[in-house]
Design a protein around this motif. Structure first.
Motif, PDB file in Angstrom:
ATOM      1  N   ARG A  62       0.833  -1.269   0.066  1.00 17.62           N
ATOM      2  CA  ARG A  62       0.108   0.101  -0.065  1.00 17.62           C
ATOM      3  C   ARG A  62       0.850   1.279  -0.112  1.00 17.62           C
ATOM      4  NH1 ARG A  62      -4.685  -1.500   4.134  1.00 17.62           N
ATOM      5  NH2 ARG A  62      -5.474  -3.422   2.996  1.00 17.62           N
ATOM      6  N   ILE A  63       1.820   1.126   0.763  1.00 19.70           N
ATOM      7  CA  ILE A  63       2.787   2.454   0.884  1.00 19.70           C
ATOM      8  C   ILE A  63       3.806   2.597  -0.371  1.00 19.70           C
ATOM      9  CG2 ILE A  63       5.145   3.141   1.792  1.00 19.70           C
ATOM     10  CD1 ILE A  63       4.240   1.728   4.391  1.00 19.70           C
ATOM     11  N   VAL A  64       4.043   1.516  -1.265  1.00 21.56           N
ATOM     12  CA  VAL A  64       4.634   1.668  -2.553  1.00 21.56           C
ATOM     13  C   VAL A  64       3.717   2.278  -3.540  1.00 21.56           C
ATOM     14  CG1 VAL A  64       5.466   0.163  -4.595  1.00 21.56           C
ATOM     15  CG2 VAL A  64       6.435  -0.208  -2.103  1.00 21.56           C
ATOM     16  N   GLU A  65       2.580   1.861  -3.601  1.00 24.62           N
ATOM     17  CA  GLU A  65       1.352   1.975  -4.394  1.00 24.62           C
ATOM     18  C   GLU A  65       1.010   3.566  -4.244  1.00 24.62           C
ATOM     19  OE1 GLU A  65      -3.072   1.233  -5.892  1.00 24.62           O
ATOM     20  OE2 GLU A  65      -2.478   0.179  -4.297  1.00 24.62           O
ATOM     21  N   ALA A  66       0.902   3.954  -2.983  1.00 21.75           N
ATOM     22  CA  ALA A  66       0.498   5.379  -2.653  1.00 21.75           C
ATOM     23  C   ALA A  66       1.821   6.232  -3.141  1.00 21.75           C
ATOM     24  CB  ALA A  66       0.164   5.567  -1.175  1.00 21.75           C
ATOM     25  N   ILE A  67       3.004   5.898  -2.914  1.00 22.10           N
ATOM     26  CA  ILE A  67       4.172   7.085  -3.331  1.00 22.10           C
ATOM     27  C   ILE A  67       4.342   6.885  -4.604  1.00 22.10           C
ATOM     28  CG2 ILE A  67       6.660   7.224  -2.984  1.00 22.10           C
ATOM     29  CD1 ILE A  67       6.384   6.077  -0.238  1.00 22.10           C
ATOM     30  N   GLU A  68       4.295   5.809  -5.266  1.00 24.42           N
ATOM     31  CA  GLU A  68       4.413   5.841  -6.867  1.00 24.42           C
ATOM     32  C   GLU A  68       3.330   6.357  -7.562  1.00 24.42           C
ATOM     33  OE1 GLU A  68       6.047   2.101  -7.978  1.00 24.42           O
ATOM     34  OE2 GLU A  68       8.279   2.356  -7.035  1.00 24.42           O
ATOM     35  N   THR A  69       2.175   6.397  -7.063  1.00 29.65           N
ATOM     36  CA  THR A  69       1.166   7.140  -7.736  1.00 29.65           C
ATOM     37  C   THR A  69       1.118   8.734  -7.506  1.00 29.65           C
ATOM     38  OG1 THR A  69      -0.309   5.149  -7.267  1.00 29.65           O
ATOM     39  CG2 THR A  69      -1.342   7.167  -7.813  1.00 29.65           C
ATOM     40  N   ARG A  70       1.350   9.165  -6.313  1.00 29.91           N
ATOM     41  CA  ARG A  70       1.518  10.583  -5.882  1.00 29.91           C
ATOM     42  C   ARG A  70       2.681  11.230  -6.073  1.00 29.91           C
ATOM     43  NH1 ARG A  70      -3.404  12.329  -6.194  1.00 29.91           N
ATOM     44  NH2 ARG A  70      -4.039  12.914  -4.088  1.00 29.91           N
ATOM     45  N   GLU A  71       3.747  10.481  -6.211  1.00 31.02           N
ATOM     46  CA  GLU A  71       4.924  11.100  -6.382  1.00 31.02           C
ATOM     47  C   GLU A  71       5.917  10.333  -7.444  1.00 31.02           C
ATOM     48  OE1 GLU A  71       7.223  13.523  -7.307  1.00 31.02           O
ATOM     49  OE2 GLU A  71       6.632  14.465  -5.440  1.00 31.02           O
TER      50      GLU A  71
END
Length: 107
Positions: A62-71
């Motif tokens: 979930r962290i990887v997805e959030a970071i790579e989607t938003r930044e």
């Protein structure tokens, strides 16, 4: 490679790599649906119990997805967790590589 932990302060004048790292810190520190004018910012932290390895793998994805989607200028290489057994918390830290030539797309 940069090691990024939770946000402790905001530098309103951050530019370049410092701004990207600050964005990653902000995403890492934000629970999904908690940012008033941007409910999709952050990551879902709803796993409260389970085998530690399962919980770590679910939260890491979930962290990887959030970071790579938003930044998109930050590529996550590794997600690590510090364990706080007294409070029952996993405290995330990420290792990221910055891609300064990547473009930001607005929604």
């Amino acid at each position: 490679m940069y090691v990024v932990s939770l946000l402790d302060s905001i530098d309103y004048g951050a530019t370049g790599v410092d701004a990207i790292i600050q964005n990653v810190r902000f995403i890492l520190s934000t629970e999904w649906n908690s940012c008033v004018l941007n409910r999709s910012l952050g990551w879902i932290q709803d796993i409260k119990d389970g085998p530690i390895d399962f919980v770590k793998s679910q939260l890491a994805s979930r962290i990887v997805e959030a970071i790579e989607t938003r930044e998109p200028r930050a590529q996550v290489e590794e997600v690590l967790f510090d364990v706080d057994p007294l409070n029952g918390r996993l405290i995330p830290t990420v290792k990221v590589v910055i891609q300064e030539d990547a473009s930001i797309q607005s929604a």
